[in-house]
Design a protein around this motif. Structure first.
Motif, mmCIF file in Angstrom:
data_model
loop_
_atom_site.group_PDB
_atom_site.id
_atom_site.type_symbol
_atom_site.label_atom_id
_atom_site.label_comp_id
_atom_site.label_asym_id
_atom_site.label_seq_id
_atom_site.Cartn_x
_atom_site.Cartn_y
_atom_site.Cartn_z
ATOM 1 N N ALA A 76 97.681 122.441 37.221
ATOM 2 C CA ALA A 76 98.180 123.011 38.472
ATOM 3 C C ALA A 76 97.793 122.106 39.625
ATOM 4 O O ALA A 76 96.604 121.890 39.877
ATOM 5 N N GLY A 77 98.811 121.594 40.325
ATOM 6 C CA GLY A 77 98.567 120.738 41.467
ATOM 7 C C GLY A 77 98.742 121.490 42.776
ATOM 8 O O GLY A 77 99.688 122.261 42.917
ATOM 9 N N LEU A 111 92.994 121.079 37.582
ATOM 10 C CA LEU A 111 93.331 121.519 38.928
ATOM 11 C C LEU A 111 93.165 120.310 39.852
ATOM 12 O O LEU A 111 92.094 119.701 39.890
ATOM 13 N N TYR A 112 94.227 119.961 40.571
ATOM 14 C CA TYR A 112 94.152 118.750 41.391
ATOM 15 C C TYR A 112 94.845 118.968 42.731
ATOM 16 O O TYR A 112 95.708 119.834 42.882
ATOM 17 N N MET A 113 94.442 118.157 43.704
ATOM 18 C CA MET A 113 94.972 118.295 45.047
ATOM 19 C C MET A 113 94.741 116.992 45.807
ATOM 20 O O MET A 113 93.770 116.275 45.555
ATOM 21 N N GLY A 114 95.639 116.680 46.735
ATOM 22 C CA GLY A 114 95.452 115.525 47.586
ATOM 23 C C GLY A 114 94.327 115.745 48.578
ATOM 24 O O GLY A 114 94.141 116.855 49.094
ATOM 25 N N GLY A 115 93.580 114.693 48.866
ATOM 26 C CA GLY A 115 92.459 114.799 49.778
ATOM 27 C C GLY A 115 92.851 115.038 51.219
ATOM 28 O O GLY A 115 91.985 115.349 52.052
ATOM 29 N N GLU A 116 94.147 114.925 51.526
ATOM 30 C CA GLU A 116 94.641 115.207 52.869
ATOM 31 C C GLU A 116 95.666 116.337 52.865
ATOM 32 O O GLU A 116 96.462 116.477 53.795
ATOM 33 N N ASP A 117 95.631 117.163 51.832
ATOM 34 C CA ASP A 117 96.608 118.246 51.675
ATOM 35 C C ASP A 117 96.208 119.436 52.548
ATOM 36 O O ASP A 117 95.137 120.013 52.371
ATOM 37 N N ASP A 118 97.072 119.783 53.487
ATOM 38 C CA ASP A 118 96.804 120.943 54.346
ATOM 39 C C ASP A 118 97.820 122.058 54.137
ATOM 40 O O ASP A 118 97.944 122.957 54.970
ATOM 41 N N ASN A 119 98.556 122.017 53.026
ATOM 42 C CA ASN A 119 99.552 123.041 52.734
ATOM 43 C C ASN A 119 98.846 124.290 52.226
ATOM 44 O O ASN A 119 98.301 124.286 51.115
ATOM 45 N N ASP A 120 98.852 125.350 53.019
ATOM 46 C CA ASP A 120 98.024 126.518 52.737
ATOM 47 C C ASP A 120 98.863 127.790 52.692
ATOM 48 O O ASP A 120 99.252 128.338 53.731
ATOM 49 N N SER A 121 99.123 128.292 51.496
ATOM 50 C CA SER A 121 99.912 129.518 51.357
ATOM 51 C C SER A 121 99.175 130.730 51.903
ATOM 52 O O SER A 121 99.793 131.753 52.215
ATOM 53 N N VAL A 122 97.856 130.632 52.013
ATOM 54 C CA VAL A 122 97.057 131.768 52.476
ATOM 55 C C VAL A 122 97.436 132.145 53.909
ATOM 56 O O VAL A 122 97.251 133.292 54.335
ATOM 57 N N ASP A 123 98.003 131.219 54.652
ATOM 58 C CA ASP A 123 98.390 131.482 56.043
ATOM 59 C C ASP A 123 99.667 132.305 56.173
ATOM 60 O O ASP A 123 100.017 132.720 57.270
ATOM 61 N N VAL A 169 90.163 117.621 40.363
ATOM 62 C CA VAL A 169 90.393 116.260 40.834
ATOM 63 C C VAL A 169 90.929 116.314 42.258
ATOM 64 O O VAL A 169 91.919 117.006 42.532
ATOM 65 N N LEU A 170 90.274 115.589 43.149
ATOM 66 C CA LEU A 170 90.723 115.458 44.529
ATOM 67 C C LEU A 170 91.149 114.011 44.731
ATOM 68 O O LEU A 170 90.345 113.093 44.536
ATOM 69 N N VAL A 171 92.410 113.804 45.084
ATOM 70 C CA VAL A 171 92.980 112.460 45.194
ATOM 71 C C VAL A 171 92.921 112.018 46.653
ATOM 72 O O VAL A 171 93.668 112.518 47.497
ATOM 73 N N GLU A 172 92.068 111.083 46.940
ATOM 74 C CA GLU A 172 91.873 110.641 48.322
ATOM 75 C C GLU A 172 93.120 109.937 48.856
ATOM 76 O O GLU A 172 93.818 109.229 48.129
ATOM 77 N N GLY A 173 93.382 110.141 50.155
ATOM 78 C CA GLY A 173 94.480 109.453 50.814
ATOM 79 C C GLY A 173 95.852 110.029 50.534
ATOM 80 O O GLY A 173 96.862 109.435 50.915
ATOM 81 N N VAL A 174 95.921 111.193 49.880
ATOM 82 C CA VAL A 174 97.202 111.801 49.507
ATOM 83 C C VAL A 174 97.299 113.183 50.135
ATOM 84 O O VAL A 174 96.321 113.941 50.146
ATOM 85 N N GLY A 175 98.474 113.515 50.658
ATOM 86 C CA GLY A 175 98.706 114.842 51.204
ATOM 87 C C GLY A 175 99.367 115.748 50.178
ATOM 88 O O GLY A 175 99.052 115.686 48.980
#
Length: 324
Positions: free
Chosen positions: A193-194, A241-253, A295-301
């Motif tokens: 799940a990304g 479970l992975y995500m970009g280190g600059e990802d600000d997409n937040d469904s919680v909002d 996994v947190l991928v640095e430099g990726v949104g």
């Protein structure tokens, strides 16, 4: 001069048409459309693509593995054709992964309704488990019915298939993959799940004395689906479970995926951004004994294409392991 220009344009059109056919034909010719079949337990269509390598493995007596890719149209619409088209193109985009893994690919075409917009079907949110709408009720069970239908179809074609599936997704479909795994770990071989909406479902019932109800946690899963959370089964499923280190997409909002009280609880307990919550989520998964890689991928949104090979490599590792 005009004739020469027309000939050049005609030649370009032929080249483009040839390229399009070369791109689409290998997927279109190997993909089966299954129409909705309420009597079999599913109210939406789905697509099944069987890669050449999957057929070759099955011909040599190896059980065929299904990779489930939940659909994510990114829009609301009450027209099933809108989501069916999107699911077809999603399957085409994920064909490369199925080919490289040597698996079959199943893509459902669940609608994300505009009329009942608060039911975020593509993320299998809380409303998707509580709705009385017959066509949207218990999409987790509808997906299982699709999987069973696909396995029966393959069996009729002479191919045995594994009961457990690989399941992957990104963003809303990552939420679906993550939550489906929590609801039915007995049907999942491995899950990737990304960027799962700012918060992957926590495999715990409480935190600091507060109940974490679905989809924050698993406190009331038994009440919602009629069976308690299978903590042992969940812990045994390999997960990425992975995500970009600059990802600000937040469904919680947003209120289509989260009730306000649940969203406020997450913000208060774990932080108000996906990145601030990420280390808390990792702690909860490890405390629950989950077989998980964070996994947190640095430099990726919020970029699926920049991160999707993580899932490919993860599933490759899983498939290399001996299976019962």
């Amino acid at each position: 001069m005009l004739r020469r220009t027309l000939l050049i344009l005609a030649g370009l059109l032929v080249l483009l048409a040839t390229a399009a056919i070369g791109l689409l034909a290998p997927y279109a010719l190997r993909t089966e459309l299954f129409e909705p079949d309420p009597s079999a337990g599913y109210h939406a269509a789905f697509f099944l693509y069987v890669s050449p390598e999957a057929r070759s493995k099955a011909d040599h007596g190896e059980p065929l593995v299904l990779l489930v890719q939940p659909n994510n149209s990114g829009i609301t619409s009450d027209d099933p054709a809108v989501h069916r088209r999107d699911a077809w193109w999603m399957g085409l985009e994920r064909k490369r992964i199925a080919d490289e893994l040597g698996v079959a690919l199943l893509v459902p075409a669940f609608i994300r309704p505009a009329t009942d917009w608060q039911i975020y079907t593509h993320a299998i949110d809380r409303d998707a488990l509580t709705t009385d709408r017959e066509d949207l009720k218990r999409l987790d069970l509808q997906l299982i019915a699709m999987i069973d239908r696909a396995r029966a179809y393959l069996k009729d074609a002479g191919y045995d298939s594994a009961e457990r599936v690989l399941i992957q997704g990104f963003s809303a479909s990552g939420m679906f993959a993550n939550r489906f795994t929590a609801l039915h770990p007995d049907r999942v071989m491995a899950a990737a799940a990304g960027s799962p909406g700012g918060w992957p479902l926590a495999p715990v019932a409480t935190w600091q004395g507060e109940p974490l109800n679905y989809p924050a946690g698993v406190a009331d899963i038994g009440k919602l689906v009629g069976a308690p959370f299978d903590s042992t089964g969940f812990a045994a499923v390999p997960q990425l479970l992975y995500m970009g280190g600059e990802d600000d997409n937040d469904s919680v909002d947003f209120r289509d995926g989260w009730d306000e009280d649940a969203a406020m609880q997450l913000d208060r307990l774990f932080g108000n951004t996906p990145l601030s919550r990420w280390p808390h989520s990792e702690v909860l998964y490890h405390q629950a004994g989950a077989d998980v890689r964070f996994v947190l991928v640095e430099g990726v949104g919020h970029d699926r294409k920049a991160t999707e090979d993580l899932g490919l490599m993860f599933f490759s590792d899983v498939l290399r392991q001996p299976r019962p």
